[in-house]
Design a protein around this motif. Structure first.
Motif, PDB file in Angstrom:
ATOM      1  N   UNK A  68     -10.100   0.150   7.222  1.00  0.00           N
ATOM      2  CA  UNK A  68      -9.639  -0.273   8.403  1.00  0.00           C
ATOM      3  C   UNK A  68      -8.515   0.835   8.376  1.00  0.00           C
ATOM      4  N   UNK A  69      -7.725   0.696   9.260  1.00  0.00           N
ATOM      5  CA  UNK A  69      -6.665   1.452   9.355  1.00  0.00           C
ATOM      6  C   UNK A  69      -5.327   0.196   8.743  1.00  0.00           C
ATOM      7  N   UNK A  70      -4.922  -1.206   9.134  1.00  0.00           N
ATOM      8  CA  UNK A  70      -4.248  -1.980   9.031  1.00  0.00           C
ATOM      9  C   UNK A  70      -4.234  -2.609   7.781  1.00  0.00           C
ATOM     10  N   UNK A  73      -0.914  -7.210   4.011  1.00  0.00           N
ATOM     11  CA  UNK A  73      -0.414  -8.364   2.702  1.00  0.00           C
ATOM     12  C   UNK A  73      -0.633  -7.632   1.242  1.00  0.00           C
ATOM     13  N   UNK A  74       0.684  -7.477   0.268  1.00  0.00           N
ATOM     14  CA  UNK A  74      -0.006  -7.166  -0.898  1.00  0.00           C
ATOM     15  C   UNK A  74      -0.599  -8.180  -1.976  1.00  0.00           C
ATOM     16  N   UNK A  75       0.239  -9.107  -1.298  1.00  0.00           N
ATOM     17  CA  UNK A  75      -0.261 -10.848  -2.248  1.00  0.00           C
ATOM     18  C   UNK A  75      -1.771 -10.706  -1.830  1.00  0.00           C
ATOM     19  N   UNK A  76      -1.612 -10.562  -0.503  1.00  0.00           N
ATOM     20  CA  UNK A  76      -3.080 -10.644  -0.243  1.00  0.00           C
ATOM     21  C   UNK A  76      -4.161  -9.710  -0.705  1.00  0.00           C
ATOM     22  N   UNK A  77      -4.314  -8.469  -0.492  1.00  0.00           N
ATOM     23  CA  UNK A  77      -5.452  -7.608  -0.916  1.00  0.00           C
ATOM     24  C   UNK A  77      -5.271  -7.985  -2.297  1.00  0.00           C
TER      25      UNK A  77
END
Length: 140
Positions: A68-70, A73-77
């Motif tokens: 997806x293109x959204x 958040x880096x922590x979530x990733x």
């Protein structure tokens, strides 16, 4: 729409190898592997691309998930990545995983073929022994 090709040269002890990845709308994602041996020079790589492209054995088409293109958040990733790594526990790139799956498929085929050959040989030996026993028990 054309296909996208990617050539990656890396060192897998003790040889240098080339991983060729192609992605096409019609055929999907496929991977091939070529062993160079010692570290290839730029002219050797160019010669490989021009002369050996048709001889590469690509894997069967694999499903590729669309991203997806959204923005996430880096922590979530990071948490998502750690969860996926723990779940899959495979090492290597997607290309290396595809090659490992291809090797496993070839291994299963080889085992089936060798089992069939072995059973045929055993049947032939058994028939030969039976015939020999019949010959011995016939009257002289």
């Amino acid at each position: 729409m054309g296909s996208l090709c990617k050539l990656t040269i890396c060192f897998e002890d003790p040889f240098w190898i080339a991983l060729v990845e192609t992605q096409d709308v019609a055929e999907g994602y496929r991977v091939a592997r070529h062993v160079f041996g010692p570290e290839p020079t730029d002219p050797e790589v160019e010669e490989f691309i021009h002369n050996n492209w048709r001889t590469l054995h690509f894997t069967e088409a694999l499903q590729v998930e669309k991203r997806g293109g959204t923005k996430i958040n880096p922590k979530r990733m990071r948490r998502i990545i750690e969860r996926e790594i723990a779940a899959n526990a495979r090492t290597g790139t997607k290309a290396q995983q595809a090659l490992a799956e291809q090797r496993e498929a070839q291994k299963v085929e080889r085992k089936a073929e060798s089992k069939a050959r072995r059973e045929a040989r055993e049947r032939a030996l058994f028939a030969q022994k039976q015939e020999k026993r019949k010959q011995k028990h016939r009257g002289h």
